[in-house]
Design an enzyme around this catalytic site. Structure first.
Site, mmCIF file in Angstrom:
data_model
loop_
_atom_site.group_PDB
_atom_site.id
_atom_site.type_symbol
_atom_site.label_atom_id
_atom_site.label_comp_id
_atom_site.label_asym_id
_atom_site.label_seq_id
_atom_site.Cartn_x
_atom_site.Cartn_y
_atom_site.Cartn_z
ATOM 1 N N SER A 1 0.847 -1.197 0.000
ATOM 2 C CA SER A 1 0.000 0.000 0.000
ATOM 3 C C SER A 1 0.880 1.244 0.000
ATOM 4 O O SER A 1 2.063 1.177 0.327
ATOM 5 C CB SER A 1 -0.886 0.014 1.252
ATOM 6 O OG SER A 1 -1.693 -1.136 1.281
ATOM 7 N N GLY A 2 0.263 2.371 -0.340
ATOM 8 C CA GLY A 2 0.996 3.643 -0.306
ATOM 9 C C GLY A 2 1.179 4.227 -1.693
ATOM 10 O O GLY A 2 0.812 3.616 -2.704
ATOM 11 N N GLY B 1 5.971 -0.601 -0.177
ATOM 12 C CA GLY B 1 6.782 0.560 0.182
ATOM 13 C C GLY B 1 7.222 0.464 1.636
ATOM 14 O O GLY B 1 7.006 -0.554 2.297
ATOM 15 N N LYS C 1 7.059 0.304 8.774
ATOM 16 C CA LYS C 1 5.954 0.508 7.843
ATOM 17 C C LYS C 1 4.700 0.863 8.652
ATOM 18 O O LYS C 1 4.683 0.736 9.851
ATOM 19 C CB LYS C 1 5.698 -0.773 7.036
ATOM 20 C CG LYS C 1 6.834 -1.069 6.078
ATOM 21 C CD LYS C 1 6.582 -2.313 5.253
ATOM 22 C CE LYS C 1 5.206 -2.421 4.656
ATOM 23 N NZ LYS C 1 4.774 -1.238 3.876
ATOM 24 N N GLY D 1 2.824 3.853 7.892
ATOM 25 C CA GLY D 1 2.467 5.266 7.772
ATOM 26 C C GLY D 1 1.065 5.429 7.193
ATOM 27 O O GLY D 1 0.346 6.379 7.508
ATOM 28 N N GLU E 1 -0.226 -5.896 5.368
ATOM 29 C CA GLU E 1 1.076 -5.871 4.686
ATOM 30 C C GLU E 1 2.003 -6.937 5.251
ATOM 31 O O GLU E 1 2.706 -7.618 4.507
ATOM 32 C CB GLU E 1 1.718 -4.485 4.823
ATOM 33 C CG GLU E 1 1.027 -3.433 3.961
ATOM 34 C CD GLU E 1 1.501 -2.019 4.226
ATOM 35 O OE1 GLU E 1 1.263 -1.162 3.372
ATOM 36 O OE2 GLU E 1 2.090 -1.763 5.293
#
Ligand code: 5RP
Length: 220
Positions: free
Chosen positions: A27-28, A83, A95, A97, A104
C-alpha cells in the site's frame, strides 16, 4: 525529493513482474505508481496478473489497472512489492504510515519473495520514527500503558483527516504511534516481538530484515 525517486523505484520493480504471476500488493503512493506502470504493461502486452491487495487503497488501484484480485486461500504470491516509511542500513524497515501494516505483514510473510520500493528520503542509518501499532479499540488504553512500560517515551492515538475521531484501519482497529527513539539493529526483532506479545495488539510496523529479500532505492 519524493515522487521522482518513487517512480524510478517502481520502474525497476516492474522488471521483476512476469506474465501469469501472483503478486502481493502493498500500500501507499509508491505502490500506486508501481500499479499504474504495471497497468500500462498489462494493457500493452496483454498480461494476466493476479494480486492480493493489502488495503482498500491498493485494491481499488489494482482493479483499475486490470489486475485480477485473488486471496491467500487460493494462491501464494510469488512476489510481494511494498513501500516503507524508513529503511535502515541493515535493511530493517518501519511501515504503517498509511495504516495498512497488518495486512502488509501477513502478505509479506505469505509471499515467496519480498521487495521493498522506496525513494532515498526513506533511508536512515538507524530506525527512529514512531512505530505504528494496530490495536483493538477495546484494548487501546491497556496497550498504551504496556508499550510505555516497554520503553516508549510517547504513545499517540493516530488521528487523520476526512473524519472526526481516531483513524480506523481497514480491519476496524486503532493505530498507536509509539516513540521508542533510536532502534539499534540488535533491538529491532526484540521490540517487534515484545510489542506483539501484548494482549490486544494486532500487529506492529517493524519489519525486520528477515522478512525482506531486496530493497530497491529510486534516486530522483
Ligand atoms: C502503508 C505503508 C506504506 O508502504 C508506507 O507508508 C510508504 O508509503 P509511501 O509509498 O506513500 O511513501 O506502510 O501502511
Amino acid at each position: 525529493m519524493g515522487s521522482g525517486g518513487k517512480y524510478r523505484a517502481a520502474e525497476m520493480a516492474l522488471k521483476l513482474v512476469k506474465d501469469g504471476m501472483v503478486l502481493g500488493i502493498g500500500s501507499g503512493t509508491t505502490v500506486e505508481i508501481f500499479l499504474n506502470l504495471l497497468g500500462e504493461r498489462i494493457r500493452e502486452e496483454e498480461l494476466e496478473i493476479y494480486g492480493v491487495p493489502t488495503s482498500y487503497q491498493s485494491y481499488f488501484v489494482a482493479i483499475r489497472n486490470g489486475i485480477k484480485i485473488v486471496d491467500l486461500v487460493e494462491r501464494e504470491p510469488e512476489l510481494c512489492i511494498d513501500g516503507a516509511d524508513q529503511v535502515d542500513v541493515k535493511m530493517n524497515c518501519i511501515k504503517g504510515g498509511g495504516g495498512a501494516l497488518t495486512r502488509e505483514k501477513i502478505v509479506a510473510k505469505a509471499s515467496k519473495k519480498v521487495v521493498i520500493i522506496v525513494d532515498e528520503s526513506k533511508l536512515v542509518e538507524k530506525l527512529s520514527m514512531p512505530v505504528p501499532v494496530e490495536v483493538l479499540p477495546f484494548a487501546y488504553g491497556y496497550v498504551s500503558k504496556k508499550i510505555e512500560e516497554l520503553g516508549a517515551t510517547r504513545v499517540n492515538l493516530r488521528y487523520g483527516s476526512g473524519k472526526v475521531g481516531p483513524v480506523v484501519t481497514d480491519n476496524g482497529n486503532f493505530i498507536l504511534d509509539c516513540d521508542f527513539g533510536v532502534l539499534e539493529d540488535e533491538k529491532v526483532e526484540e521490540v517487534e516481538r515484545e510489542i506483539k506479545l501484548i494482549a490486544g495488539v494486532v500487529e506492529n510496523g517493524i519489519f525486520s530484515n528477515k522478512i525482506l529479500d531486496e530493497v530497491i532505492v529510486g534516486r530522483a
